[in-house]
Design a protein around this motif. Structure first.
Motif, PDB file in Angstrom:
ATOM      1  N   GLY A  63       0.787  -1.229   0.000  1.00 42.52           N
ATOM      2  CA  GLY A  63       0.000   0.000   0.000  1.00 42.52           C
ATOM      3  C   GLY A  63       0.815   1.273   0.000  1.00 42.52           C
ATOM      4  N   GLY A  64       2.009   1.239  -0.583  1.00 37.47           N
ATOM      5  CA  GLY A  64       2.839   2.436  -0.676  1.00 37.47           C
ATOM      6  C   GLY A  64       3.844   2.611   0.437  1.00 37.47           C
ATOM      7  N   VAL A  65       3.877   1.708   1.401  1.00 40.73           N
ATOM      8  CA  VAL A  65       4.835   1.785   2.499  1.00 40.73           C
ATOM      9  C   VAL A  65       5.713   0.544   2.423  1.00 40.73           C
ATOM     10  N   GLY A  66       7.035   0.746   2.378  1.00 39.23           N
ATOM     11  CA  GLY A  66       7.898  -0.407   2.202  1.00 39.23           C
ATOM     12  C   GLY A  66       9.216  -0.302   2.911  1.00 39.23           C
ATOM     13  N   ILE A  67       9.916  -1.432   2.902  1.00 37.94           N
ATOM     14  CA  ILE A  67      11.274  -1.509   3.430  1.00 37.94           C
ATOM     15  C   ILE A  67      12.100  -2.299   2.426  1.00 37.94           C
ATOM     16  N   ASN A  68      13.269  -1.766   2.093  1.00 35.89           N
ATOM     17  CA  ASN A  68      14.163  -2.394   1.128  1.00 35.89           C
ATOM     18  C   ASN A  68      15.531  -2.555   1.755  1.00 35.89           C
ATOM     19  N   SER A  69      16.188  -3.680   1.475  1.00 35.87           N
ATOM     20  CA  SER A  69      17.542  -3.878   1.969  1.00 35.87           C
ATOM     21  C   SER A  69      18.427  -4.349   0.827  1.00 35.87           C
ATOM     22  N   GLY A  70      19.725  -4.105   0.984  1.00 36.76           N
ATOM     23  CA  GLY A  70      20.649  -4.476  -0.076  1.00 36.76           C
ATOM     24  C   GLY A  70      20.307  -3.732  -1.349  1.00 36.76           C
ATOM     25  N   SER A  71      20.335  -4.435  -2.490  1.00 40.55           N
ATOM     26  CA  SER A  71      20.071  -3.786  -3.772  1.00 40.55           C
ATOM     27  C   SER A  71      18.683  -4.100  -4.329  1.00 40.55           C
ATOM     28  N   ALA A  72      17.844  -4.789  -3.561  1.00 47.48           N
ATOM     29  CA  ALA A  72      16.469  -5.088  -4.008  1.00 47.48           C
ATOM     30  C   ALA A  72      15.568  -3.885  -3.757  1.00 47.48           C
ATOM     31  N   THR A  73      14.588  -3.698  -4.659  1.00 53.40           N
ATOM     32  CA  THR A  73      13.650  -2.593  -4.514  1.00 53.40           C
ATOM     33  C   THR A  73      12.231  -3.068  -4.785  1.00 53.40           C
ATOM     34  N   ALA A  74      11.344  -2.813  -3.843  1.00 52.76           N
ATOM     35  CA  ALA A  74       9.918  -3.102  -4.014  1.00 52.76           C
ATOM     36  C   ALA A  74       9.157  -1.790  -3.855  1.00 52.76           C
ATOM     37  N   THR A  75       8.231  -1.525  -4.780  1.00 54.32           N
ATOM     38  CA  THR A  75       7.455  -0.290  -4.769  1.00 54.32           C
ATOM     39  C   THR A  75       5.992  -0.618  -5.020  1.00 54.32           C
ATOM     40  N   SER A  76       5.117  -0.008  -4.225  1.00 48.58           N
ATOM     41  CA  SER A  76       3.680  -0.190  -4.425  1.00 48.58           C
ATOM     42  C   SER A  76       2.957   1.108  -4.119  1.00 48.58           C
ATOM     43  N   ASN A  77       1.737   1.225  -4.634  1.00 49.87           N
ATOM     44  CA  ASN A  77       0.827   2.287  -4.216  1.00 49.87           C
ATOM     45  C   ASN A  77      -0.586   1.781  -4.466  1.00 49.87           C
ATOM     46  N   GLY A  78      -1.528   2.390  -3.855  1.00 51.03           N
ATOM     47  CA  GLY A  78      -2.912   1.937  -3.978  1.00 51.03           C
ATOM     48  C   GLY A  78      -3.264   0.963  -2.868  1.00 51.03           C
ATOM     49  N   PRO A  79      -4.512   0.982  -2.442  1.00 48.48           N
ATOM     50  CA  PRO A  79      -4.941   0.111  -1.345  1.00 48.48           C
ATOM     51  C   PRO A  79      -4.817  -1.363  -1.724  1.00 48.48           C
ATOM     52  N   GLY A  80      -4.247  -2.146  -0.827  1.00 49.39           N
ATOM     53  CA  GLY A  80      -4.120  -3.582  -1.028  1.00 49.39           C
ATOM     54  C   GLY A  80      -3.047  -4.009  -2.002  1.00 49.39           C
ATOM     55  N   SER A  81      -2.249  -3.072  -2.507  1.00 46.19           N
ATOM     56  CA  SER A  81      -1.184  -3.439  -3.439  1.00 46.19           C
ATOM     57  C   SER A  81       0.016  -3.996  -2.684  1.00 46.19           C
ATOM     58  N   LEU A  82       0.693  -4.995  -3.276  1.00 50.41           N
ATOM     59  CA  LEU A  82       1.810  -5.682  -2.641  1.00 50.41           C
ATOM     60  C   LEU A  82       2.918  -5.901  -3.657  1.00 50.41           C
ATOM     61  N   ALA A  83       4.149  -5.581  -3.260  1.00 49.83           N
ATOM     62  CA  ALA A  83       5.321  -5.864  -4.094  1.00 49.83           C
ATOM     63  C   ALA A  83       6.381  -6.525  -3.224  1.00 49.83           C
ATOM     64  N   VAL A  84       7.006  -7.597  -3.740  1.00 48.86           N
ATOM     65  CA  VAL A  84       8.065  -8.315  -3.030  1.00 48.86           C
ATOM     66  C   VAL A  84       9.199  -8.576  -4.010  1.00 48.86           C
ATOM     67  N   ALA A  85      10.421  -8.198  -3.639  1.00 45.23           N
ATOM     68  CA  ALA A  85      11.606  -8.438  -4.457  1.00 45.23           C
ATOM     69  C   ALA A  85      12.659  -9.140  -3.609  1.00 45.23           C
ATOM     70  N   VAL A  86      13.215 -10.246  -4.136  1.00 42.01           N
ATOM     71  CA  VAL A  86      14.238 -11.004  -3.422  1.00 42.01           C
ATOM     72  C   VAL A  86      15.370 -11.299  -4.393  1.00 42.01           C
ATOM     73  N   GLY A  87      16.581 -10.863  -4.065  1.00 41.06           N
ATOM     74  CA  GLY A  87      17.752 -11.111  -4.900  1.00 41.06           C
ATOM     75  C   GLY A  87      18.468  -9.821  -5.230  1.00 41.06           C
ATOM     76  N   ASN A  88      19.777  -9.919  -5.485  1.00 37.73           N
ATOM     77  CA  ASN A  88      20.570  -8.742  -5.834  1.00 37.73           C
ATOM     78  C   ASN A  88      20.007  -8.066  -7.077  1.00 37.73           C
ATOM     79  N   LYS A  89      19.838  -6.753  -6.992  1.00 45.46           N
ATOM     80  CA  LYS A  89      19.335  -5.923  -8.096  1.00 45.46           C
ATOM     81  C   LYS A  89      17.980  -6.392  -8.625  1.00 45.46           C
ATOM     82  N   SER A  90      17.170  -7.004  -7.776  1.00 44.86           N
ATOM     83  CA  SER A  90      15.810  -7.379  -8.179  1.00 44.86           C
ATOM     84  C   SER A  90      14.869  -6.219  -7.906  1.00 44.86           C
ATOM     85  N   SER A  91      13.765  -6.156  -8.658  1.00 47.68           N
ATOM     86  CA  SER A  91      12.829  -5.053  -8.530  1.00 47.68           C
ATOM     87  C   SER A  91      11.406  -5.550  -8.777  1.00 47.68           C
ATOM     88  N   ALA A  92      10.485  -5.163  -7.902  1.00 48.41           N
ATOM     89  CA  ALA A  92       9.067  -5.485  -8.075  1.00 48.41           C
ATOM     90  C   ALA A  92       8.269  -4.201  -7.908  1.00 48.41           C
TER      91      ALA A  92
END
Length: 82
Positions: A36-65
């Motif tokens: 829902g637009g609030v996230g935490i990222n570590s290392g080089s992975a990036t997850a970005t979301s917005n909108g109610p109920g939206s979910l993004a998950v990224a796992v791995g070096n330089k991965s992006s969701a």
């Protein structure tokens, strides 16, 4: 006194760093989670979301969701460079 200085540096070396758009970047394994637009990222992975109920998950070096521009969107990226 040297112990106090070293202890202070060690305590802050892994501290989270705030970025724009409610993102927190934490040193460590490459994992990102955003809901829902609030996230935490570590290392080089990036997850970005917005909108109610939206979910993004990224796992791995330089991965992006990215789950944006709607409600209930989901994006999952697993693997280096994904």
């Amino acid at each position: 006194m040297a112990l106090g200085i070293g202890a202070g540096v060690a305590a802050t070396a892994g501290a989270p760093v705030a970025h724009a758009d409610n993102e927190i970047r934490v040193p460590g394994p490459s994992v990102g989670v955003s809901v829902g637009g609030v996230g935490i990222n570590s290392g080089s992975a990036t997850a970005t979301s917005n909108g109610p109920g939206s979910l993004a998950v990224a796992v791995g070096n330089k991965s992006s969701a990215t789950a944006t521009n709607g409600a209930g969107n989901t994006a999952i990226a697993i693997g280096n460079g994904s």
